[in-house]
Motif scaffolding. Structure first.
Motif, PDB file in Angstrom:
ATOM      1  N   GLY A  74       0.818  -1.210   0.000  1.00 37.23           N
ATOM      2  CA  GLY A  74       0.000   0.000   0.000  1.00 37.23           C
ATOM      3  C   GLY A  74       0.849   1.256   0.000  1.00 37.23           C
ATOM      4  N   VAL A  75       1.951   1.235   0.711  1.00 33.73           N
ATOM      5  CA  VAL A  75       2.875   2.375   0.721  1.00 33.73           C
ATOM      6  C   VAL A  75       3.554   2.496  -0.638  1.00 33.73           C
ATOM      7  CG1 VAL A  75       5.002   3.303   1.733  1.00 33.73           C
ATOM      8  CG2 VAL A  75       3.249   2.310   3.211  1.00 33.73           C
ATOM      9  N   ALA A  76       3.977   1.380  -1.203  1.00 29.85           N
ATOM     10  CA  ALA A  76       4.664   1.397  -2.502  1.00 29.85           C
ATOM     11  C   ALA A  76       3.758   1.938  -3.605  1.00 29.85           C
ATOM     12  CB  ALA A  76       5.148  -0.008  -2.853  1.00 29.85           C
ATOM     13  N   ASP A  77       2.458   1.773  -3.440  1.00 31.82           N
ATOM     14  CA  ASP A  77       1.509   2.242  -4.450  1.00 31.82           C
ATOM     15  C   ASP A  77       1.188   3.735  -4.331  1.00 31.82           C
ATOM     16  OD1 ASP A  77       1.402  -0.326  -5.439  1.00 31.82           O
ATOM     17  OD2 ASP A  77      -0.497  -0.830  -4.448  1.00 31.82           O
ATOM     18  N   GLU A  92       1.217  17.116  -1.122  1.00 37.35           N
ATOM     19  CA  GLU A  92       1.386  18.538  -0.809  1.00 37.35           C
ATOM     20  C   GLU A  92       0.551  19.363  -1.777  1.00 37.35           C
ATOM     21  OE1 GLU A  92       3.013  19.941   1.751  1.00 37.35           O
ATOM     22  OE2 GLU A  92       3.532  17.954   2.423  1.00 37.35           O
ATOM     23  N   GLY A  93      -0.057  20.394  -1.270  1.00 33.69           N
ATOM     24  CA  GLY A  93      -0.872  21.257  -2.095  1.00 33.69           C
ATOM     25  C   GLY A  93      -2.333  20.813  -2.117  1.00 33.69           C
ATOM     26  N   ASP A 130      11.246   8.360   2.972  1.00 30.08           N
ATOM     27  CA  ASP A 130      11.590   7.007   3.391  1.00 30.08           C
ATOM     28  C   ASP A 130      10.325   6.150   3.448  1.00 30.08           C
ATOM     29  OD1 ASP A 130      12.257   4.685   4.842  1.00 30.08           O
ATOM     30  OD2 ASP A 130      13.651   5.752   6.152  1.00 30.08           O
ATOM     31  N   ASP A 131      10.238   5.172   2.543  1.00 29.26           N
ATOM     32  CA  ASP A 131       9.048   4.314   2.491  1.00 29.26           C
ATOM     33  C   ASP A 131       8.781   3.605   3.817  1.00 29.26           C
ATOM     34  OD1 ASP A 131       8.685   5.038  -0.121  1.00 29.26           O
ATOM     35  OD2 ASP A 131       9.021   3.049  -0.964  1.00 29.26           O
ATOM     36  N   ALA A 190       4.793  11.938  -4.170  1.00 30.57           N
ATOM     37  CA  ALA A 190       4.530  13.110  -3.328  1.00 30.57           C
ATOM     38  C   ALA A 190       3.857  12.728  -2.011  1.00 30.57           C
ATOM     39  CB  ALA A 190       3.659  14.115  -4.077  1.00 30.57           C
ATOM     40  N   GLY A 191       3.174  11.594  -1.964  1.00 27.41           N
ATOM     41  CA  GLY A 191       2.486  11.180  -0.753  1.00 27.41           C
ATOM     42  C   GLY A 191       3.299  10.261   0.130  1.00 27.41           C
TER      43      GLY A 191
END
Length: 193
Positions: free
Chosen positions: A128-131, A188-189, A140-141, A135-136
């Motif tokens: 889920g993190v890798a996907d 961000e943004g 560091d994964d 920017a999100g």
């Protein structure tokens, strides 16, 4: 005598696990004893030891089963936010498993079934993190994974212990978590004030 015979020819292991989950959900893991579980299942006090050896063995089986169910729940989620929702849903629908899984002092952390199930769940969370879009993710994964885990686990734990009662006041926990996760993991943004 009849119930003993039924369980010996049925699924005594499942009956003991179910009784253990009931005790853990209502009274906590400290209240669980093999003798009491045997009484609840209508078998001799020695019968649970045949399947689990001891209390730690039974709690290890609870944790392994929990991680397997947890991995299955996470596998169907399309993205990190929905994995967090699945995390919260799992905690609320399997509170006894949830309590035991995350207390390594209660179980044998080197149990092969437990390790395999935990690895599946961990992989589902990491994917889920890798996907996430770059920017999100942050720099560091692994730390992003820790942040996501902390958010889901903290929210679920606070929910289960009643510490979010005022904040939730009639809100659906899954929708509240979606909103919270979107604000924390928005690129961000795109963050709302």
């Amino acid at each position: 005598m009849t119930s003993e015979r039924t369980y010996h020819h049925g699924d005594l292991r499942r009956a003991i696990l179910t009784a253990a989950l009931d005790v853990i959900a209502t009274e906590g893991p400290a209240a669980m004893s093999l003798r009491d579980l045997a009484r609840r299942a209508g078998v001799s006090h020695a019968a649970p030891a045949h399947h689990f050896k001891d209390r730690t063995g039974l709690l290890t089986a609870v944790a392994a089963e929990g991680y397997a169910l947890f991995a299955d729940a996470l596998a169907g989620a399309p993205d990190l936010r929905e994995r967090g929702v699945a995390y919260v849903r799992f905690a609320t629908t399997h509170p006894a498993h949830f309590q035991v899984m995350f207390q390594p002092d209660l179980h044998r952390t080197d149990d092969p079934d437990l390790l395999a199930a935990r690895a599946r769940a961990t992989e589902a969370l990491r994917s889920g993190v890798a996907d996430l879009p770059p920017a999100g993710r942050g720099e560091d994964d692994r730390l992003t994974g820790v942040a996501a885990w902390s958010l889901a686990h903290g929210f679920a734990t606070l929910l289960l212990t009643g510490n979010l009662a005022d904040a939730m006041a009639g809100r659906d926990p899954e929708e509240a978590f979606r909103s919270l996760a979107s604000s924390v993991f928005a690129p961000e943004g795109r963050r709302d004030g």
